[in-house]
Design an enzyme around this catalytic site. Structure first.
Site, mmCIF file in Angstrom:
data_model
loop_
_atom_site.group_PDB
_atom_site.id
_atom_site.type_symbol
_atom_site.label_atom_id
_atom_site.label_comp_id
_atom_site.label_asym_id
_atom_site.label_seq_id
_atom_site.Cartn_x
_atom_site.Cartn_y
_atom_site.Cartn_z
ATOM 1 N N CYS A 2 0.968 -1.143 -0.132
ATOM 2 C CA CYS A 2 0.029 0.191 0.034
ATOM 3 C C CYS A 2 0.805 1.229 0.152
ATOM 4 O O CYS A 2 1.936 1.381 0.654
ATOM 5 C CB CYS A 2 -0.889 0.009 1.157
ATOM 6 S SG CYS A 2 -2.283 -1.283 1.169
ATOM 7 N N ARG A 27 4.178 -0.259 -4.772
ATOM 8 C CA ARG A 27 3.926 -0.757 -3.470
ATOM 9 C C ARG A 27 2.384 -1.629 -3.264
ATOM 10 O O ARG A 27 2.098 -2.087 -2.505
ATOM 11 C CB ARG A 27 3.691 0.179 -2.253
ATOM 12 C CG ARG A 27 4.985 1.187 -2.195
ATOM 13 C CD ARG A 27 5.067 2.144 -1.206
ATOM 14 N NE ARG A 27 4.737 1.606 0.119
ATOM 15 C CZ ARG A 27 5.904 1.504 1.037
ATOM 16 N NH1 ARG A 27 7.170 1.776 0.547
ATOM 17 N NH2 ARG A 27 5.615 1.026 1.959
ATOM 18 N N TRP A 73 -2.715 -2.527 -1.682
ATOM 19 C CA TRP A 73 -2.456 -4.139 -1.831
ATOM 20 C C TRP A 73 -3.334 -4.656 -0.931
ATOM 21 O O TRP A 73 -3.401 -4.637 0.428
ATOM 22 C CB TRP A 73 -1.057 -4.476 -1.836
ATOM 23 C CG TRP A 73 -0.668 -5.794 -1.795
ATOM 24 C CD1 TRP A 73 -0.146 -6.102 -3.024
ATOM 25 C CD2 TRP A 73 -0.689 -6.781 -0.859
ATOM 26 N NE1 TRP A 73 0.103 -7.650 -3.048
ATOM 27 C CE2 TRP A 73 -0.065 -7.835 -1.672
ATOM 28 C CE3 TRP A 73 -1.071 -7.088 0.352
ATOM 29 C CZ2 TRP A 73 -0.250 -9.194 -1.115
ATOM 30 C CZ3 TRP A 73 -0.807 -8.005 0.996
ATOM 31 C CH2 TRP A 73 -0.591 -9.522 0.308
ATOM 32 N N ASN A 99 -2.154 1.967 5.593
ATOM 33 C CA ASN A 99 -1.230 0.864 5.090
ATOM 34 C C ASN A 99 -1.036 0.144 6.581
ATOM 35 O O ASN A 99 -0.481 0.420 7.382
ATOM 36 C CB ASN A 99 0.102 1.571 4.540
ATOM 37 C CG ASN A 99 1.048 0.616 4.312
ATOM 38 O OD1 ASN A 99 0.677 -0.772 4.216
ATOM 39 N ND2 ASN A 99 2.452 0.725 4.370
ATOM 40 N N GLY A 100 -1.358 -1.319 6.453
ATOM 41 C CA GLY A 100 -0.916 -2.229 7.529
ATOM 42 C C GLY A 100 -2.164 -3.070 7.599
ATOM 43 O O GLY A 100 -3.305 -2.916 6.821
ATOM 44 N N GLU A 485 17.038 -18.362 -6.910
ATOM 45 C CA GLU A 485 16.696 -16.855 -7.282
ATOM 46 C C GLU A 485 16.103 -17.001 -8.690
ATOM 47 O O GLU A 485 15.281 -16.173 -8.886
ATOM 48 C CB GLU A 485 18.040 -16.122 -7.106
ATOM 49 C CG GLU A 485 17.781 -14.579 -7.469
ATOM 50 C CD GLU A 485 16.785 -13.766 -7.085
ATOM 51 O OE1 GLU A 485 16.049 -14.343 -6.000
ATOM 52 O OE2 GLU A 485 16.235 -12.655 -7.272
ATOM 53 N N LYS A 489 12.298 -15.560 -9.978
ATOM 54 C CA LYS A 489 12.316 -14.531 -10.710
ATOM 55 C C LYS A 489 11.245 -15.104 -12.007
ATOM 56 O O LYS A 489 10.322 -14.214 -12.423
ATOM 57 C CB LYS A 489 13.840 -14.001 -11.660
ATOM 58 C CG LYS A 489 14.854 -13.436 -10.882
ATOM 59 C CD LYS A 489 14.247 -11.881 -10.634
ATOM 60 C CE LYS A 489 13.504 -11.666 -9.363
ATOM 61 N NZ LYS A 489 14.264 -11.722 -8.105
ATOM 62 N N GLU A 492 7.538 -15.365 -10.546
ATOM 63 C CA GLU A 492 7.039 -14.113 -10.077
ATOM 64 C C GLU A 492 6.603 -13.077 -10.825
ATOM 65 O O GLU A 492 5.454 -12.330 -11.134
ATOM 66 C CB GLU A 492 7.873 -13.287 -9.014
ATOM 67 C CG GLU A 492 8.892 -12.689 -9.364
ATOM 68 C CD GLU A 492 9.579 -12.043 -8.059
ATOM 69 O OE1 GLU A 492 8.969 -11.555 -7.243
ATOM 70 O OE2 GLU A 492 10.962 -11.939 -7.964
ATOM 71 N N HIS A 508 16.283 -37.421 -6.291
ATOM 72 C CA HIS A 508 15.534 -37.772 -4.958
ATOM 73 C C HIS A 508 14.013 -37.242 -5.191
ATOM 74 O O HIS A 508 13.391 -37.404 -4.192
ATOM 75 C CB HIS A 508 15.960 -37.121 -3.550
ATOM 76 C CG HIS A 508 17.514 -37.574 -3.443
ATOM 77 N ND1 HIS A 508 17.841 -38.892 -2.967
ATOM 78 C CD2 HIS A 508 18.699 -36.912 -3.737
ATOM 79 C CE1 HIS A 508 19.177 -39.130 -2.875
ATOM 80 N NE2 HIS A 508 19.747 -37.928 -3.254
ATOM 81 N N LYS A 607 5.932 -4.556 -3.718
ATOM 82 C CA LYS A 607 7.332 -4.305 -3.334
ATOM 83 C C LYS A 607 7.949 -4.513 -2.114
ATOM 84 O O LYS A 607 8.699 -5.258 -1.713
ATOM 85 C CB LYS A 607 7.940 -2.959 -3.954
ATOM 86 C CG LYS A 607 9.352 -2.627 -4.064
ATOM 87 C CD LYS A 607 9.956 -3.732 -5.137
ATOM 88 C CE LYS A 607 11.503 -3.410 -5.171
ATOM 89 N NZ LYS A 607 12.072 -4.686 -5.788
HETATM 90 C C1 AGP Z 1 11.972 -10.537 -5.192
HETATM 91 O O1 AGP Z 1 11.869 -10.329 -6.537
HETATM 92 C C2 AGP Z 1 10.628 -10.446 -4.394
HETATM 93 N N1 AGP Z 1 9.907 -9.454 -4.768
HETATM 94 C C3 AGP Z 1 10.684 -10.541 -2.790
HETATM 95 O O2 AGP Z 1 10.851 -12.019 -2.856
HETATM 96 C C4 AGP Z 1 11.455 -9.796 -1.738
HETATM 97 O O3 AGP Z 1 12.664 -10.090 -2.012
HETATM 98 C C5 AGP Z 1 10.855 -10.067 -0.382
HETATM 99 O O4 AGP Z 1 9.791 -9.409 -0.306
HETATM 100 C C6 AGP Z 1 11.903 -9.398 0.536
HETATM 101 O O5 AGP Z 1 11.822 -8.005 0.334
HETATM 102 P P1 AGP Z 1 12.889 -7.154 1.281
HETATM 103 O O6 AGP Z 1 14.161 -7.312 0.584
HETATM 104 O O7 AGP Z 1 12.268 -5.842 0.899
HETATM 105 O O8 AGP Z 1 12.962 -7.475 2.744
#
Ligand code: AGP
Length: 612
Positions: A2, A27, A73, A99-100, A485, A489, A492, A508, A607
């Site tokens: 948010c 956000r 969000w 926000n929260g 990672e 990527k 997501e 396994h 984000k």
């Molecule tokens: C990564 O591409 C993501 N958007 C997400 O996993 C992110 O790394 C995670 O939410 C942690 O965020 P931060 O590094 O701001 O704590």
């Protein structure tokens, strides 16, 4: 999670709010809304992106010098117009953005309903604005006091801004667990979730602390009290961020810009910290805690998402170089499982945003148990660097694309330096060896530049992978976290189901998934486990899997087995995640483009994750 923006001053509020919401859209982008006070409070809101709101509001009177805006969000209630912020009191005289999560919203709502309040949305936020209205009427107090009393009744996390028809020269902001920053302009003030909507107008900001309420009066300026009614003195910070950092600079997407910024951001994350000629490394935050660090029996690293992958790379680094045991923990699990933490333990928390709720809670827990906590964070002045004992900023610059790219490599760059610093100070490596590593580290930005030239070949790979609904990513050693990672990527931003695995673990279980339709991305660079990796690739080929390999320049063996391959420059395996992650970032970007996905704002994500 948010985005909040608010304005009070001499200018028209609406264009400032809309521009602010566009900057904050990373956000959250489920819905957007603004409330502007002229003689009445006018509320405009729409489900979907800020653009929907702009289109809708364009035919309406948006005039006014004071207003609040929100991009959502969704947590409580579907992402529709009814649940979009701002929310209003029964008499429509007070509007709020939030926000929260207000955790005790259900009993509060029941109580307020009994007192005649009617609710128009399913949100927890609407309960808060009704509560403020109720407190103000029943206690005959001013708005600030009503907000203060109401906040004493709620549990959970919040950053809020309150606008009231009866207080046309005031805005009230408050925070607990979600960030809020006040911009101090020339006879004008801003409030926002982060500095991005403010930087265009002023560099002077005040970060609110938890349980602080700010009263902004257009003529009397900013005053702050805690919810316990203690007066606080605002501390004005000067922002270092530049406006260009928040713009696409000719790239089609923020993510692409951020991928290509990496030679620079990696360099910035080591600038001023290393001297390869002398074999010297300077980490200010670590120096202050030299004894604690060099005597620590173990290090716990905690983070979420991509930052957790950087933590895994750090596990290899710290154990390999500094010979200290490391445990890597998901912050969300760590905080709830009563972990054993002893005074003398060192905890490192990694976060791009510095606002991740679970990571913040893990830090608080570690501090309560007597650990010394270091932060590795990108956003200057965020909650995590303020909650930790010491730390190091990553200096990647603002990362706007929801998929983390340059923040990851900047984190790894800082963690490499921390590991080298510790290794040297513990006597695990000598100065000559340190100097050799530093020379190699200095060479990384140029190698990343070279890896970025693989884009054409990556696009060819992307065309094949984009047709698939699944993918496997395999790596060993330092390449294992890179595989995780790479898979994150891909899933997501292109919504392809992808799994990252240690290559040897494949047999396994996941090997059952492999057939002629399964793309398998293998990280097969020249390192200590190259031969083992070759065997794992043969196992994939034997089951007709399609092999897409990341190999070291000059490779012969893996290339001969792979369906397609990408070459990257050679470098010491301890530093290799900085280079091998590059083609995987580009791959996910191009696959997402081919699948027509929103690269910078993938569905359901935000984000910074400020709710647990
Ligand atoms: C990564 O591409 C993501 N958007 C997400 O996993 C992110 O790394 C995670 O939410 C942690 O965020 P931060 O590094 O701001 O704590």
């Amino acid at each position: 999670m948010c985005g909040i923006v608010a304005y009070i001053g001499n200018k028209e509020a609406y264009p400032i709010l809309i521009k602010g919401l566009e900057r904050l859209e990373y956000r959250g982008y489920d819905s957007a809304g603004v409330a502007i006070l002229e003689s009445e409070i006018k509320v405009f809101k729409r489900a979907g992106k800020v653009q929907e709101l702009k289109d809708y509001a364009s035919g309406h009177n948006t005039a006014g010098n004071i207003g609040i805006g929100h991009t959502r969000w969704a947590t409580h209630g579907e992402p529709n117009e009814r649940n979009a912020h701002p929310h209003s009191s029964s008499d429509s005289n007070i509007a709020i953005i939030h926000n929260g999560i207000i955790e005790n919203y259900a009993p509060l709502k029941e109580e307020l309903k009994k007192r005649g309040h009617e609710f128009l949305s399913d949100t927890d936020t609407e309960v808060l604005v009704h509560l403020i209205e109720d407190v103000q009427k029943n206690n005959n107090v001013d708005l600030f006091e009503a907000v203060r009393i109401a906040l004493n009744e709620v549990t959970g996390a919040y950053a809020i801004v309150v606008l009231s028809k009866d207080n046309p020269n005031q805005l009230i902001g408050a925070r607990k667990g979600s960030p809020l920053v006040v911009g101090m302009g020339n006879e004008e003030f801003f409030i926002a979730s982060d500095a991005t909507p403010i930087i265009e107008y002023t560099k002077n900001v005040v970060y609110l602390d938890d349980e602080e309420i700010a009263l902004i009066d257009r003529y009397n300026g900013l005053s702050i009290k805690t919810i316990a009614n203690q007066i606080k003195t605002p501390y004005v910070h000067e922002l270092e961020m530049q406006l260009e950092m928040l713009e696409k600079g000719g790239y089609e997407h923020f993510m692409l810009k951020e991928i290509y910024e990496q030679p620079r951001s990696i360099y910035d994350s080591m600038r001023g910290r290393i001297d390869s000629k002398r074999g010297d490394i300077y980490m200010g935050g670590m120096l202050e805690y030299k004894n604690v660090l060099t005597n620590a029996d173990r290090i716990i690293i905690t983070a979420c998402g991509t930052s957790w992958h950087a933590a895994l790379v750090a596990e290899y680094l710290f154990e390999d170089l500094a010979r200290v045991p490391v445990e890597v923990e998901y912050a969300s699990e760590f905080r709830y499982r009563n972990p054993i933490i002893n005074p003398g333990d060192v905890v490192i928390a990694i976060s791009q945003s510095g606002e991740t709720a679970d990571t913040l809670a893990a830090i608080e827990l570690a501090k309560q148990k007597g650990a010394t906590v270091f932060g590795v964070c990108n956003v200057v002045g965020a909650s995590i660097p303020r909650a930790t004992h010491a730390g190091a900023y990553t200096h990647a610059g603002p990362e706007i694309g929801v998929a983390s790219t340059k923040a990851f490599t900047a984190q790894v760059t800082v963690l490499i330096q921390m590991a080298l610093w510790l290794a040297y100070n513990k006597g695990a490596i000598n100065q000559a060896k340190l100097a050799r590593y530093l020379v190699e580290l200095e060479a990384i930005p140029a190698k990343v530049e070279e890896a970025l030239k693989s884009a054409e070949e990556v696009e060819k790979m992307a065309k094949i992978i984009a047709r698939s609904e699944n993918a496997l990513y395999l790596g060993r050693g330092y390449n294992f976290p890179v595989a995780l990672e790479g898979a994150l990527k891909l899933k997501e931003i292109s919504y392809i189901h992808a799994e990252g695995y240690p290559a040897a673990e494949m047999k396994h279980g996941p090997i059952a998934l492999i057939d002629e339709n399964m793309p398998v991305v293998v990280l097969a660079t020249k390192n200590s486990q190259y031969d083992k990796m070759v065997s794992n690739i043969q196992e994939v080929k034997a089951r007709k899997g399609k092999v897409f390999a990341i190999v070291t320049k000059g490779d012969v063996e893996v290339k001969a087995m792979a369906d397609r391959w990408i070459e990257i420059p050679d470098c010491p395996e301890e530093l290799s995640p900085l280079v091998s992650s590059i083609p995987l970032q580009l791959l996910s970007y191009h696959v997402a483009l081919l699948r027509d996905c929103n690269v910078d704002q993938p569905r359901n994500l935000a984000k910074s994750v400020t709710v647990e």
